[in-house]
Design a protein around this motif. Structure first.
Motif, PDB file in Angstrom:
ATOM      1  N   PHE A 342      11.190  19.823  -3.254  1.00 28.33           N
ATOM      2  CA  PHE A 342      11.307  20.857  -4.288  1.00 28.33           C
ATOM      3  C   PHE A 342      10.027  20.975  -5.103  1.00 28.33           C
ATOM      4  CE2 PHE A 342      14.015  17.476  -6.473  1.00 28.33           C
ATOM      5  CZ  PHE A 342      13.175  17.207  -7.537  1.00 28.33           C
ATOM      6  N   HIS A 343       9.271  19.895  -5.233  1.00 31.07           N
ATOM      7  CA  HIS A 343       7.965  20.026  -5.871  1.00 31.07           C
ATOM      8  C   HIS A 343       7.041  20.916  -5.039  1.00 31.07           C
ATOM      9  CE1 HIS A 343       9.114  16.659  -8.524  1.00 31.07           C
ATOM     10  NE2 HIS A 343       8.082  16.999  -9.267  1.00 31.07           N
ATOM     11  N   LEU A 344       7.054  20.717  -3.726  1.00 29.51           N
ATOM     12  CA  LEU A 344       6.235  21.549  -2.848  1.00 29.51           C
ATOM     13  C   LEU A 344       6.657  23.011  -2.922  1.00 29.51           C
ATOM     14  CD1 LEU A 344       6.050  19.109   0.178  1.00 29.51           C
ATOM     15  CD2 LEU A 344       4.051  20.113  -0.954  1.00 29.51           C
ATOM     16  N   CYS A 345       7.956  23.262  -2.985  1.00 23.81           N
ATOM     17  CA  CYS A 345       8.439  24.647  -3.059  1.00 23.81           C
ATOM     18  C   CYS A 345       7.917  25.347  -4.312  1.00 23.81           C
ATOM     19  CB  CYS A 345       9.963  24.683  -3.040  1.00 23.81           C
ATOM     20  SG  CYS A 345      10.696  24.332  -1.428  1.00 23.81           S
ATOM     21  N   GLN A 360       7.139  36.463  -0.900  1.00 22.03           N
ATOM     22  CA  GLN A 360       7.045  35.073  -0.448  1.00 22.03           C
ATOM     23  C   GLN A 360       7.125  34.109  -1.629  1.00 22.03           C
ATOM     24  OE1 GLN A 360       4.235  33.985   2.751  1.00 22.03           O
ATOM     25  NE2 GLN A 360       3.595  36.132   2.711  1.00 22.03           N
ATOM     26  N   ALA A 361       6.488  34.476  -2.730  1.00 24.88           N
ATOM     27  CA  ALA A 361       6.538  33.624  -3.921  1.00 24.88           C
ATOM     28  C   ALA A 361       7.975  33.435  -4.373  1.00 24.88           C
ATOM     29  CB  ALA A 361       5.702  34.222  -5.040  1.00 24.88           C
ATOM     30  N   PHE A 362       8.740  34.540  -4.419  1.00 25.35           N
ATOM     31  CA  PHE A 362      10.134  34.409  -4.855  1.00 25.35           C
ATOM     32  C   PHE A 362      10.921  33.525  -3.898  1.00 25.35           C
ATOM     33  CE2 PHE A 362      14.602  35.417  -5.111  1.00 25.35           C
ATOM     34  CZ  PHE A 362      14.817  35.303  -6.478  1.00 25.35           C
ATOM     35  N   HIS A 363      10.670  33.673  -2.606  1.00 24.37           N
ATOM     36  CA  HIS A 363      11.366  32.818  -1.633  1.00 24.37           C
ATOM     37  C   HIS A 363      11.179  31.350  -1.975  1.00 24.37           C
ATOM     38  CE1 HIS A 363      12.391  30.742   2.100  1.00 24.37           C
ATOM     39  NE2 HIS A 363      11.189  30.215   2.085  1.00 24.37           N
ATOM     40  N   ASP A 366      12.889  30.363  -5.313  1.00 25.15           N
ATOM     41  CA  ASP A 366      14.341  30.309  -5.132  1.00 25.15           C
ATOM     42  C   ASP A 366      14.739  29.062  -4.351  1.00 25.15           C
ATOM     43  OD1 ASP A 366      16.947  31.585  -5.441  1.00 25.15           O
ATOM     44  OD2 ASP A 366      16.876  31.897  -3.279  1.00 25.15           O
ATOM     45  N   GLN A 367      13.967  28.754  -3.297  1.00 23.42           N
ATOM     46  CA  GLN A 367      14.249  27.551  -2.513  1.00 23.42           C
ATOM     47  C   GLN A 367      14.100  26.293  -3.365  1.00 23.42           C
ATOM     48  OE1 GLN A 367      15.513  26.973   0.303  1.00 23.42           O
ATOM     49  NE2 GLN A 367      14.594  25.239   1.375  1.00 23.42           N
ATOM     50  N   GLY A 368      13.044  26.239  -4.173  1.00 24.33           N
ATOM     51  CA  GLY A 368      12.846  25.093  -5.050  1.00 24.33           C
ATOM     52  C   GLY A 368      13.978  24.928  -6.041  1.00 24.33           C
ATOM     53  N   PHE A 532      12.680  34.386 -16.344  1.00 27.57           N
ATOM     54  CA  PHE A 532      12.017  34.252 -15.047  1.00 27.57           C
ATOM     55  C   PHE A 532      10.888  33.239 -15.125  1.00 27.57           C
ATOM     56  CE2 PHE A 532       8.962  35.462 -11.738  1.00 27.57           C
ATOM     57  CZ  PHE A 532       9.757  35.167 -10.642  1.00 27.57           C
ATOM     58  N   SER A 533      10.189  33.186 -16.241  1.00 27.10           N
ATOM     59  CA  SER A 533       9.131  32.196 -16.407  1.00 27.10           C
ATOM     60  C   SER A 533       9.702  30.779 -16.346  1.00 27.10           C
ATOM     61  CB  SER A 533       8.400  32.408 -17.735  1.00 27.10           C
ATOM     62  OG  SER A 533       7.331  31.512 -17.872  1.00 27.10           O
ATOM     63  N   ALA A 534      10.882  30.576 -16.918  1.00 25.66           N
ATOM     64  CA  ALA A 534      11.530  29.260 -16.854  1.00 25.66           C
ATOM     65  C   ALA A 534      12.018  28.963 -15.440  1.00 25.66           C
ATOM     66  CB  ALA A 534      12.692  29.201 -17.839  1.00 25.66           C
ATOM     67  N   PHE A 535      12.538  29.984 -14.756  1.00 23.83           N
ATOM     68  CA  PHE A 535      13.041  29.829 -13.389  1.00 23.83           C
ATOM     69  C   PHE A 535      11.951  29.343 -12.437  1.00 23.83           C
ATOM     70  CE2 PHE A 535      13.520  31.960  -9.209  1.00 23.83           C
ATOM     71  CZ  PHE A 535      14.733  31.453  -8.789  1.00 23.83           C
ATOM     72  N   LYS A 536      10.716  29.782 -12.655  1.00 23.46           N
ATOM     73  CA  LYS A 536       9.641  29.405 -11.735  1.00 23.46           C
ATOM     74  C   LYS A 536       8.861  28.176 -12.209  1.00 23.46           C
ATOM     75  CE  LYS A 536       6.103  32.597 -13.520  1.00 23.46           C
ATOM     76  NZ  LYS A 536       5.167  33.670 -13.167  1.00 23.46           N
ATOM     77  N   GLN A 537       9.352  27.521 -13.256  1.00 25.02           N
ATOM     78  CA  GLN A 537       8.702  26.317 -13.781  1.00 25.02           C
ATOM     79  C   GLN A 537       9.525  25.094 -13.408  1.00 25.02           C
ATOM     80  OE1 GLN A 537       5.744  26.046 -15.560  1.00 25.02           O
ATOM     81  NE2 GLN A 537       6.010  23.835 -15.413  1.00 25.02           N
ATOM     82  N   LEU A 538       8.884  24.098 -12.836  1.00 20.32           N
ATOM     83  CA  LEU A 538       9.538  22.815 -12.571  1.00 20.32           C
ATOM     84  C   LEU A 538       9.207  21.876 -13.719  1.00 20.32           C
ATOM     85  CD1 LEU A 538      11.123  20.914 -10.735  1.00 20.32           C
ATOM     86  CD2 LEU A 538       9.013  20.457  -9.490  1.00 20.32           C
ATOM     87  N   PHE A 539      10.215  21.538 -14.521  1.00 17.06           N
ATOM     88  CA  PHE A 539       9.995  20.740 -15.718  1.00 17.06           C
ATOM     89  C   PHE A 539       9.994  19.251 -15.372  1.00 17.06           C
ATOM     90  CE2 PHE A 539      11.582  24.780 -17.205  1.00 17.06           C
ATOM     91  CZ  PHE A 539      10.742  25.052 -18.269  1.00 17.06           C
ATOM     92  N   ALA A 540       9.194  18.494 -16.128  1.00 14.89           N
ATOM     93  CA  ALA A 540       9.087  17.057 -15.873  1.00 14.89           C
ATOM     94  C   ALA A 540      10.438  16.372 -16.048  1.00 14.89           C
ATOM     95  CB  ALA A 540       8.049  16.443 -16.808  1.00 14.89           C
ATOM     96  N   GLU A 541      11.213  16.793 -17.026  1.00 11.42           N
ATOM     97  CA  GLU A 541      12.553  16.255 -17.224  1.00 11.42           C
ATOM     98  C   GLU A 541      13.346  17.224 -18.078  1.00 11.42           C
ATOM     99  OE1 GLU A 541      12.320  12.526 -19.232  1.00 11.42           O
ATOM    100  OE2 GLU A 541      11.271  13.319 -20.963  1.00 11.42           O
ATOM    101  N   GLY A 542      14.656  17.122 -17.985  1.00  9.12           N
ATOM    102  CA  GLY A 542      15.522  17.990 -18.784  1.00  9.12           C
ATOM    103  C   GLY A 542      15.462  19.443 -18.347  1.00  9.12           C
ATOM    104  N   GLN A 543      15.900  20.331 -19.221  1.00  8.36           N
ATOM    105  CA  GLN A 543      15.915  21.778 -18.985  1.00  8.36           C
ATOM    106  C   GLN A 543      16.631  22.121 -17.672  1.00  8.36           C
ATOM    107  OE1 GLN A 543      15.223  22.576 -21.674  1.00  8.36           O
ATOM    108  NE2 GLN A 543      13.312  21.796 -22.491  1.00  8.36           N
ATOM    109  N   GLU A 544      17.740  21.447 -17.406  1.00 15.61           N
ATOM    110  CA  GLU A 544      18.436  21.642 -16.138  1.00 15.61           C
ATOM    111  C   GLU A 544      19.042  23.037 -16.014  1.00 15.61           C
ATOM    112  OE1 GLU A 544      21.207  18.403 -15.799  1.00 15.61           O
ATOM    113  OE2 GLU A 544      19.672  17.050 -15.008  1.00 15.61           O
TER     114      GLU A 544
END
Length: 658
Positions: A342-345, A360-363, A366-368, A532-544
Motif C-alpha cells: 500500500f505504500h507503493l500504491c 492511472q493515478a486514481f487507480h 484507490d488500490q492503496g 480528496f487530498s486526504a484520500f490520496k495521502q498515506l498518513f504515518a499513523e491515525g487518520q483511519e
C-alpha cells in the motif's frame, strides 16, 4: 447448515481435527464442502491449502492461497503456508520472500523464522526462532493473538498466565505491549517500570519502555532510557538507533543524525536506518540529503514501500521512468508485503499524478486505500455516534454552569479541522510571530478524552463525554494545568504556543471547560478538495477515516455538523479560516487571524516560508515555499471518479460552489 449437514463452525472444526490427526483426505473433503456452501471463507481456504500441500499438490495450494490473500492481503499464516509450498517446490528465493512477509505481519510465527534461518543462515532469524521456542506455549499464543488483532483474547490469556506466574518478565512485557495497542499507556508504563525494577537487564522491556515514554510525550525520560542502553553497549546498532530516535523527539537533530550515520557506517545495508535518517533530514529542511537517504533505502530494498512513499511525500520529487517501472514491478511481486504494497500504491499514485496521468493515478490511490482499509478498524457509524454524543452532552447549559472554571492560562492556540485543510500553513504563519512557539500535533487532549472514557472494549460505550457533567471545578482546573505542564517540553519560551492536532475538533467542549481562555481556530477547506487530498495521502499513523471516499466524505459531513453545534453553544468562541479565502486575500486573513489570537501584526507572518523550524506533518515541504493556489482545484482532474465522495458529503456540498 453446511453442505455436509452440520453447523458451519462444526464442519470446519471437524476438518481441522482430521488434519491434526493426519487424515488428510477427509479433512480436504470437509473443507471443500464448506467452501461450496461458503465461497471465499478464509479459514476454509487456508485449511484446504494446507491439505493440498500435504497431498503434494503445490500449484493447487498456491491458487487457494492467492484467493485467500486477495481477500485478506495481510494474512500472515497464508504467507507462511505459501513459503512452505514454495520451499517444497524448490523455489528457494520466493520461499524466503514469503517467509519474510509472514514474519513482517506476525513476528510470532516460529516456523517462518526457523525456515528463514535454515534457508539464509540468518543469525537474527535463528535467535528469534530460538526465543519463540523457549517461550511457554501460553505466551507464544498471546504473542500470536496480539499480532493477529485479537487483542482482548490475548489480554485474557496473558493476565491468566501472570496469575499463575507473577513477575514473569516476558508476560509483563507482553501485557504492556497489549496496553500500548489498546491505548492504555499509563498501565503499560507502570508494567514496564515494574518489570525493569525486577529484571533490569531485560533489554526487550527497556526498548518497549522507551516507546511507551515516547507515546506519553515523556521525551526527556525516553532519551535518558535510550542513552542508558546505548552507553551499555555503544556498538549495538539497535541501541544506538533507539538513542537516535529519542534524540529526534526532543529536537536534538544533530545528535540524532550523528548517531544514525554511525549506525549506517556499521550497517550500510540496513534500509530502515537510511529511512529514519531521511525523516530527520526532511524535518529540519535538508531536502537534498533527505532525498539521498530515501534513495539509498530504495536501492538496498527495492520493495521498501515506505522509502518510495517518503520520496513521493516530499511532494516535489519527480520519479524517473526506471524508478516508476521498479515500483510497479515490486507492487506486483507476490512476495511484497501488504505494508509495502500500500505504500507503493500511494507512491505510484503521486508519481502518475505528477505526470498528469489522472486515470492511472486514481487507480493507484484507490488500490492503496483498499489495501490500507484491510488494516484499519475504523467505523463511520461509530464516529457518527461519537459526534451525536458530543451534541447531546455538551450543551449551552453545561457551559453556562461551568463558566469561570478550569485553568485560566491563555497560552494555547488550538488549530482544529481536518488533515489537508491548511492547518500546517496556519501554524507556520503563527509560529513566525515573535510571541508564538510552533509545536506539533500534540496528542494530550486526545489522551485526556481517552482516559475520561474509562477502560472498555471497543464495542462498549464510553463514559466520555457524559462524564464531563460529573467533573467539579477542581478537576477541570487540574486537567487544564496538567495540559500546560505536559506541553511545556515543546516550547521555547514564547508566551503563546500552537497545538495543531486536527482531531481536537471532536473535543472542543472539553478544551473550553479545562482551558476557557485558550484560542481555537478551525481550518476549513472546500470539501471536495480537502477530502480528496486526504484520500490520496498515506498518513504515518491515525487518520483511519481517510481511507475510502465514502469514509472521508461522511467524516467531513459529521465534522461540519459538529462544528455547527460548537458555534451554537459557544458563539464567537471559534475563528473559522477558509483556505480559499486565505489564498485569495492573504494579508487580510493573516491580520484577522492575529487579531483573534490577541497578537499584534508582524510582517514575518506574511513571509512564513522563511521561518526556520522543524515541521513533521505531510505539509512540511509546502510551508517552506511561498503561498500558491494550484492546490485549490487539483481534485477536478479526478472528478469522474469522485461520485462516491459527492454522495457521502450530501448537503454539505450545497454550502460550496463547485
Amino acid at each position: 447448515m453446511s453442505a455436509v449437514g452440520l453447523p458451519v463452525a462444526e464442519d470446519l472444526g471437524r476438518a481441522e481435527q482430521a488434519l491434526k490427526q493426519g487424515r488428510i483426505e477427509p479433512a480436504a473433503a470437509l473443507a471443500e464442502a464448506h467452501l461450496q456452501a461458503h465461497p471465499g471463507d478464509t479459514s476454509a481456504l487456508y485449511l484446504l491449502a494446507v491439505c493440498r500441500r500435504y497431498q503434494q499438490r503445490n500449484d493447487d495450494a498456491m491458487r487457494l492461497l492467492d484467493a485467500l490473500r486477495q481477500g485478506e492481503p495481510g494474512h500472515a499464516r497464508a504467507a507462511q503456508e505459501a513459503g512452505h509450498n514454495l520451499r517444497q517446490a524448490g523455489r528457494r528465493e520466493e520461499a524466503v520472500a514469503a517467509y519474510r512477509q509472514a514474519v513482517a505481519s506476525n513476528p510470532a510465527l516460529q516456523a517462518s523464522w526457523r525456515a528463514l534461518a535454515e534457508l539464509t543462515d540468518d543469525s537474527q532469524a535463528r535467535q528469534q526462532a530460538d526465543f519463540l521456542q523457549a517461550l511457554p506455549p501460553a505466551l507464544l499464543s498471546v504473542t500470536s493473538q496480539m499480532y493477529e488483532g485479537r487483542l482482548y483474547r490475548a489480554e485474557q490469556l496473558c493476565r491468566s498466565f501472570l496469575q499463575q506466574h507473577p513477575h514473569h518478565p516476558e508476560a509483563m512485557r507482553l501485557l504492556a505491549a497489549l496496553g500500548l495497542r489498546l491505548n492504555v499507556y499509563d498501565d503499560a508504563e507502570f508494567l514496564l517500570e515494574s518489570c525493569l525494577e525486577l529484571h533490569p537487564d531485560f533489554t526487550r522491556a527497556r526498548l518497549d519502555y522507551i516507546e511507551v515514554l515516547h507515546r506519553r510525550q515523556k521525551f526527556a525520560a525516553a532519551l535518558a532510557q535510550a542513552e542508558q542502553l546505548y552507553r551499555s553497549d555503544p556498538d549495538n546498532s539497535a541501541f544506538e538507533s533507539a538513542f537516535a530516535n529519542a534524540s529526534v523527539a526532543v529536537g536534538r537533530y544533530e545528535q540524532a543524525l550523528a548517531a544514525y550515520r554511525r549506525v549506517i557506517d556499521r550497517s550500510p545495508d540496513s534500509p530502515g536506518i537510511h529511512l529514519a535518517c531521511g525523516h530527520a533530514l526532511k524535518t529540519i529542511g535538508s531536502r537534498a540529503e533527505a532525498e539521498e537517504a530515501y534513495q539509498s533505502a530504495c536501492r538496498i530494498k527495492p520493495d521498501f514501500g515506505d522509502a518510495w512513499w517518503s520520496l513521493a511525500n516530499l511532494k516535489t520529487y519527480r520519479f524517473s521512468d526506471a524508478e516508476l517501472a521498479c515500483m510497479e514491478a515490486q507492487e506486483a511481486a507476490p512476495g511484497t508485503s501488504l505494508y509495502d504494497r500500500f505504500h507503493l500504491c500511494f507512491a505510484l499514485g503521486r508519481a502518475r499524478e505528477q505526470r498528469a496521468e489522472h486515470a492511472q493515478a486514481f487507480h493507484w490511490y484507490d488500490q492503496g486505500n483498499r489495501l490500507k482499509q484491510t488494516q484499519t478498524r475504523y467505523s463511520a457509524d461509530r464516529f457518527s455516534a461519537e459526534c451525536d454524543a458530543q451534541r447531546e452532552h455538551c450543551s449551552s447549559e453545561l457551559f453556562e454552569r461551568r463558566a469561570g472554571e478550569g485553568c485560566p492560562a491563555a497560552d494555547p492556540i488550538f488549530i482544529v479541522g481536518l488533515p489537508r485543510a491548511g492547518s500546517t500553513l496556519l501554524e507556520q504563519i503563527l509560529s513566525s510571530h515573535s510571541m508564538v512557539d510552533g509545536t506539533f500535533e500534540l496528542p494530550n487532549v486526545l489522551a485526556l478524552a481517552h482516559r475520561l472514557g474509562g477502560r472498555r472494549r471497543m464495542d462498549q460505550p464510553s463514559r466520555y463525554p457524559a462524564v464531563l457533567a460529573e467533573l467539579d471545578a477542581a478537576d477541570l482546573r487540574q486537567f487544564g494545568e496538567r495540559y500546560i505542564e505536559e506541553t511545556r517540553i515543546y516550547r521555547q519560551g514564547a508566551p503563546r504556543f500552537t497545538d495543531k492536532m486536527p482531531n481536537n475538533f471532536r473535543h472542543i467542549g472539553l478544551i473550553h471547560l479545562i482551558l476557557p481562555n485558550a484560542t481555537i481556530i478551525d481550518a476549513r477547506r472546500h470539501p471536495m478538495a480537502c477530502c480528496f487530498s486526504a484520500f490520496k495521502q498515506l498518513f504515518a499513523e491515525g487518520q483511519e477515516f481517510t481511507y475510502g471516499l465514502e469514509n472521508v466524505g461522511r467524516y467531513y459531513r459529521d465534522y461540519v455538523e459538529l462544528m455547527d453545534h460548537w458555534d451554537r453553544v459557544l458563539p464567537g468562541r471559534i475563528l473559522r479560516v477558509e483556505y480559499e479565502e486565505l489564498v485569495s486575500d492573504f494579508e487580510a486573513q493573516v491580520r484577522r487571524l492575529l487579531d483573534h489570537c490577541g497578537l499584534p501584526f508582524e510582517e514575518n507572518c506574511l513571509a512564513f516560508h522563511r521561518t526556520e523550524r522543524s515541521v513533521r506533518t505531510a505539509s512540511s515541504e509546502q510551508v517552506r515555499r511561498p503561498l500558491y493556489d494550484n492546490a485549490l482545484t487539483e481534485w477536478r482532474h479526478f472528478a469522474p471518479h469522485l461520485d462516491p465522495l459527492r454522495h457521502a458529503l450530501g448537503p454539505v456540498l450545497e454550502r460550496y460552489p463547485t
